[in-house]
Design a protein around this motif. Structure first.
Motif, PDB file in Angstrom:
ATOM      1  N   LYS A  48      -0.596  -6.746   6.212  1.00 18.51           N
ATOM      2  CA  LYS A  48      -1.297  -6.932   7.297  1.00 18.51           C
ATOM      3  C   LYS A  48      -2.595  -7.702   7.018  1.00 18.51           C
ATOM      4  O   LYS A  48      -3.659  -7.628   7.815  1.00 18.51           O
ATOM      5  CB  LYS A  48      -1.927  -5.659   7.680  1.00 18.51           C
ATOM      6  N   GLY A  49      -2.585  -8.688   5.746  1.00 20.64           N
ATOM      7  CA  GLY A  49      -3.670  -9.643   5.703  1.00 20.64           C
ATOM      8  C   GLY A  49      -3.117 -11.004   5.519  1.00 20.64           C
ATOM      9  O   GLY A  49      -3.386 -11.710   4.448  1.00 20.64           O
ATOM     10  N   SER A 104      -4.078  -5.657   2.004  1.00 22.32           N
ATOM     11  CA  SER A 104      -2.624  -5.454   2.330  1.00 22.32           C
ATOM     12  C   SER A 104      -1.979  -6.459   2.430  1.00 22.32           C
ATOM     13  O   SER A 104      -2.093  -7.571   3.292  1.00 22.32           O
ATOM     14  CB  SER A 104      -2.536  -4.629   3.735  1.00 22.32           C
ATOM     15  N   SER A 133      -6.432   1.578   5.793  1.00 19.96           N
ATOM     16  CA  SER A 133      -7.133   0.286   5.491  1.00 19.96           C
ATOM     17  C   SER A 133      -8.626   0.390   4.619  1.00 19.96           C
ATOM     18  O   SER A 133      -8.779  -0.477   3.875  1.00 19.96           O
ATOM     19  CB  SER A 133      -7.621  -0.657   6.831  1.00 19.96           C
ATOM     20  N   THR A 134      -8.889   1.400   5.015  1.00 14.40           N
ATOM     21  CA  THR A 134     -10.217   1.945   4.241  1.00 14.40           C
ATOM     22  C   THR A 134     -10.109   2.117   2.850  1.00 14.40           C
ATOM     23  O   THR A 134     -10.951   1.877   1.808  1.00 14.40           O
ATOM     24  CB  THR A 134     -11.019   3.065   4.926  1.00 14.40           C
ATOM     25  N   ASN A 164      -1.678   6.228   9.928  1.00 15.60           N
ATOM     26  CA  ASN A 164      -3.044   6.785  10.221  1.00 15.60           C
ATOM     27  C   ASN A 164      -3.135   8.141  10.748  1.00 15.60           C
ATOM     28  O   ASN A 164      -4.136   8.606  11.410  1.00 15.60           O
ATOM     29  CB  ASN A 164      -3.921   5.789  10.730  1.00 15.60           C
ATOM     30  N   GLU A 189      -5.823  -2.761  14.864  1.00 17.09           N
ATOM     31  CA  GLU A 189      -5.040  -3.612  14.136  1.00 17.09           C
ATOM     32  C   GLU A 189      -4.442  -4.851  15.340  1.00 17.09           C
ATOM     33  O   GLU A 189      -3.576  -5.524  14.900  1.00 17.09           O
ATOM     34  CB  GLU A 189      -3.836  -3.062  13.737  1.00 17.09           C
ATOM     35  N   GLN A 192       0.765  -1.385   0.009  1.00 19.84           N
ATOM     36  CA  GLN A 192      -0.091  -0.017  -0.074  1.00 19.84           C
ATOM     37  C   GLN A 192       0.801   1.173   0.005  1.00 19.84           C
ATOM     38  O   GLN A 192       0.503   2.215  -0.521  1.00 19.84           O
ATOM     39  CB  GLN A 192      -0.843   0.008   1.210  1.00 19.84           C
ATOM     40  N   SER A 217     -12.980  -4.015   3.884  1.00 15.30           N
ATOM     41  CA  SER A 217     -11.687  -3.443   3.944  1.00 15.30           C
ATOM     42  C   SER A 217     -11.032  -4.132   5.072  1.00 15.30           C
ATOM     43  O   SER A 217      -9.690  -4.415   4.863  1.00 15.30           O
ATOM     44  CB  SER A 217     -11.731  -1.934   4.234  1.00 15.30           C
ATOM     45  N   ASP A 218     -11.728  -4.356   6.208  1.00 14.97           N
ATOM     46  CA  ASP A 218     -11.068  -5.022   7.350  1.00 14.97           C
ATOM     47  C   ASP A 218     -11.878  -6.046   8.120  1.00 14.97           C
ATOM     48  O   ASP A 218     -13.119  -6.304   8.096  1.00 14.97           O
ATOM     49  CB  ASP A 218     -11.020  -4.060   8.501  1.00 14.97           C
ATOM     50  N   ASP A 263      -7.110  -8.625   9.972  1.00 15.79           N
ATOM     51  CA  ASP A 263      -6.593  -8.663   8.679  1.00 15.79           C
ATOM     52  C   ASP A 263      -7.380  -7.497   7.772  1.00 15.79           C
ATOM     53  O   ASP A 263      -8.083  -7.135   7.831  1.00 15.79           O
ATOM     54  CB  ASP A 263      -7.318  -9.896   7.714  1.00 15.79           C
ATOM     55  N   ASP A 264      -6.287  -6.598   7.420  1.00 12.87           N
ATOM     56  CA  ASP A 264      -6.352  -5.705   6.650  1.00 12.87           C
ATOM     57  C   ASP A 264      -6.630  -6.383   5.030  1.00 12.87           C
ATOM     58  O   ASP A 264      -5.570  -6.725   4.655  1.00 12.87           O
ATOM     59  CB  ASP A 264      -5.285  -4.510   6.530  1.00 12.87           C
TER      60      ASP A 264
END
Length: 788
Positions: free
Chosen positions: A665-666, A662, A692-693, A618, A649, A389, A780-781, A658-659
């Motif tokens: 982060k997923g 990403s 993440s959005t 963020n 997170e 990202q 997204s999340d 999980d993002d």
């Protein structure tokens, strides 16, 4: 034993020297060469091929080769241009070959050296005029050239050489749109276009596609001459290099409007009349445009009638981009019943039906051309897989993007269904990709690293060819997987930094500048990402420890932490260097990387310096959330919201986050983001939404293992719109179902599904075909929360 070791070392040195001197002995020194050309090679190639050879050699060596009207006396070397049909050249025999050899096939050539006899000769033997040019290109790519090699000019061909080659695919070209949406082409002079088209020919391209008409009302502030003049100049350049000249001509109005239709026909006729060379008209069906093929096909037929008045051999093409099933079926029914001889073929591009399907449905008499998007990295036909990202938000859609191995695989997958390609390109940033597509379409078995070495040898020099090729490949590897985990980014940076130091003569070479720029940008982004993500983790620890007595203090403290700049001195030096180099690229090639300085069409067009410091944590979102929290009147609600932010997170032991899109982060996400559903483009790329959005999928799939079979779990989802969840194939009903962005939906997982310690989570896609993709549902999340 010691004497034996020394003896072996001595023998090894002797063998090395023997091989070296044998190689030198077989090489042909061309510093004093003259060139001779067959009278069978007619104009303009009679002038073009020698000019390409001598001018490119002169730039790199300072040596200007002279022409000769007869074979020189003595042992003077000669470069001889001939046709495969020639038996002799000025009374000397042209090297004979089997008539099935490559130089007898369209555009084919043979390069052969003769070192015995009166003259050392390098023969460039072409099947036709193009074959002569492509043979010249091969020679230039394999010459060793330098202005000062060991104190002297170097112009040498390793010998003996005997190679014959012809292209696998007849169409090999690139779109060079002189329009305001391009990030470089709109700043080019006629001379720059001439040079670039020449260089494309050196690497086997035989076509250029221009963009007429619809850009006339949107002139770029960078235009050196009006668009109308430039498209005629490009036609002249194509005639000079015997390149096919294509034009991309959509109809962005309703073809049922007779007044506009007649005006469009008049524009076309005027353009056709003015063009000294015009070979193909490409009409995109629905990208842009919104006309039914029942209107498009008669319009194209009328255009073809006008076209052949001025260019009798020119062809008409159509793409099915944007056509729905009914429109596609109409088109094929038309071909079946009308059998239009005026149509040459179909182009497949983004939004077209599958290429295999097109080839199978298309009658054999029609050609099929690919229109691959080699210029974009996200929101495109071939997005970078597993793109971090941080890069998607900073380098974005249109940055310097060498992807040789990825595009080699893509070309290999789709090319067999086509007669070749003309790529979609919006600037010089995809230059490596252009060469890769051209060379692999000439020879699908060509080694990718070998292509990169030829690229580096020709555009830089032969001494750095291997290192620069590896450096290009390193830039592609930079984009694979989680950036914080990719230590190769620093090694690629150090490689290019070392090359930059060792090759100061290349500092003004725009290709070199672009590659070094990417290496520095990637390194800077990685250093920022590592630092900024750590600062957010530290800030979340402060929020997690907050209580009702120190809410404001916790928010202020965490905001101060998350806004701390990187203390890394290297990062600061890199940032200054990037600013300077971005301006150098604007000077050398017109690359528009800054809205303020370079006046691009819009920020999405490769304007990477606008986003070089875009937050990789963020902090913007946190600042906005804290303002919302401060307006709350209930302290319990305030504290609850802070705890939600702090644990976003990190939901705690036994729970998972999980993002969705990403790569960093997923870890439990099995699906890969694709095309426009990958990275959103809000607020001209300056969205303050949670990171993440800004990443999402429609129907993600996740696998969980090692669950506690005695525990109760809740699945929480953030996104927008609907989320139709299944666990182990079983559709669940939600207990919370908010559809707004960054709000939550929740489901209780039945104990029966977690008894084996694992579950699979999937989502059904809601029926939203009537909605624009930007308004469709997004996920997204996803959390799996273990309950106390």
């Amino acid at each position: 034993m010691h004497s034996q070791t020394r003896f072996k070392a001595f023998i090894t040195i002797l063998l090395f020297l023997a091989i070296y001197f044998q190689s030198v002995a077989q090489s042909i020194d061309l510093k004093n060469a003259t060139w001779i050309i067959s009278p069978g090679i007619t104009s303009p190639m009679k002038e073009t091929a020698p000019a390409v050879l001598t001018e490119e050699i002169a730039k790199r060596t300072g040596i200007t080769l002279k022409s000769a009207a007869a074979w020189p006396k003595g042992n003077a070397p000669v470069i001889a241009f001939a046709l495969a049909s020639d038996k002799t050249l000025l009374s000397r025999n042209v090297p004979a070959s089997d008539e099935n050899s490559a130089e007898f096939k369209p555009e084919g050539y043979r390069i052969v050296t003769e070192t015995a006899g009166a003259n050392k000769t390098v023969w460039i033997i072409g099947a036709d005029a193009r074959g002569v040019l492509f043979g010249t290109g091969y020679l230039l790519r394999h010459l060793k050239m330098s202005k000062a090699f060991m104190g002297k000019p170097l112009l040498e061909l390793a010998g003996p050489t005997k190679v014959a080659s012809s292209p696998a695919y007849p169409i090999r070209g690139h779109q060079l749109g002189y329009r305001s949406t391009a990030n470089t082409y709109d700043a080019w002079t006629v001379a720059q276009f001439d040079q670039y088209i020449r260089e494309l020919a050196v690497f086997g391209s035989n076509a250029v596609e221009g963009i007429p008409f619809h850009e006339d009302d949107k002139p770029s502030p960078h235009f050196k001459i009006p668009a109308r003049e430039m498209r005629i100049k490009m036609s002249e350049i194509c005639r000079k290099y015997d390149m096919d000249y294509w034009v991309w001509t959509p109809a962005t109005f309703e073809l049922t409007d007779k007044t506009k239709r007649q005006a469009e026909l008049a524009l076309h006729e005027q353009f056709y009349k003015e063009c000294p060379r015009l070979d193909h008209i490409f009409f995109p069906g629905g990208d842009p445009g919104d006309n039914h093929p029942s209107e498009v096909l008669p319009f194209l037929k009328e255009l073809q009638t006008i076209l052949v008045k001025y260019h009798p051999k020119a062809k008409m093409w159509i793409s099915l981009q944007g056509f729905d099933t009914e429109q596609i079926d109409y088109f094929y029914k038309y071909l079946e019943t009308e059998k239009p001889a005026w149509l040459q073929g179909v182009v497949s591009g983004p939004g077209s039906p599958p290429m295999a399907e097109t080839r199978y449905r298309l009658p054999k008499q029609y050609q099929h051309r690919q229109y691959p998007d080699i210029t974009h990295s996200v929101r495109c036909e071939f997005p970078v897989e597993k793109f971090d990202q941080a890069f998607a938000l900073t380098l974005g859609r249109e940055s310097v993007n060498p992807r040789p191995f990825a595009f080699a695989k893509i070309q290999e997958k789709y090319a067999p269904f086509t007669d070749g390609f003309v790529s979609y390109s919006d600037g010089s940033h995809d230059d490596v990709n252009k060469v890769l597509w051209s060379m692999r379409s000439w020879d699908p078995q060509a080694d990718v690293h070998g292509i990169m070495e030829e690229y580096s040898a020709f555009f830089f020099n032969h001494t750095v060819a291997s290192a620069a090729a590896s450096g290009i490949e390193g830039l592609e590897q930079n984009w694979k997987g989680p950036l914080t985990e990719n230590g190769g980014v620093e090694m690629t940076y150090l490689n290019w930094k070392g090359l930059e130091s060792s090759e100061p003569s290349l500092k003004d070479n725009w290709r070199w500048q672009m590659l070094v720029f990417r290496a520095y940008y990637d390194q800077y982004t990685r250093l920022r990402l590592i630092h900024e993500q750590k600062m957010e983790r530290d800030a979340n620890k402060v929020l997690a420890a907050a209580n009702q007595g120190n809410l404001r203090q916790a928010m202020d403290s965490s905001l101060e932490i998350v806004n701390r700049p990187t203390p890394n001195l290297l990062a600061k030096d890199l940032r200054k260097w990037l600013e300077k180099q971005s301006d150098a690229l604007y000077t050398s090639i017109g690359l528009q990387t800054s809205t303020e300085k370079h006046k691009p069409r819009n920020p999405e067009r490769g304007v990477v310096m606008d986003f070089v410091d875009y937050p990789l944590n963020n902090r913007w979102w946190l600042a906005d959330e804290f303002e919302k929290i401060k307006k709350m009147t209930d302290p319990d609600q305030q504290l609850a919201r802070l705890k939600t932010i702090a644990s976003w997170e990190n939901p705690g032991p036994g729970s998972y986050y999980d993002d969705i899109s990403s790569v960093a982060k997923g870890p439990r996400v099995k699906t890969i983001s694709e095309d426009a559903t990958d990275v959103a483009w809000w607020d001209n790329g300056m969205s303050r939404k949670r990171l993440s959005t800004q990443l999402f999928q429609r129907e993600p799939e996740l696998d969980y293992e090692n669950l506690d079979p005695r525990a109760r779990y809740i699945i929480r989802v953030a996104g927008e719109g609907d989320a139709l969840l299944r666990v182990d194939g079983r559709r669940l009903s939600p207990i919370v179902y908010n559809k707004e962005s960054e709000t939550f939906k929740e489901w209780i997982v039945p104990l029966s599904l977690t008894q084996d310690g694992k579950i699979s989570v999937t989502f059904d896609g809601p029926e939203e075909s009537q909605l624009n993709w930007r308004k469709q549902s997004k996920i997204s999340d996803v959390w799996l929360l273990k309950q106390p």
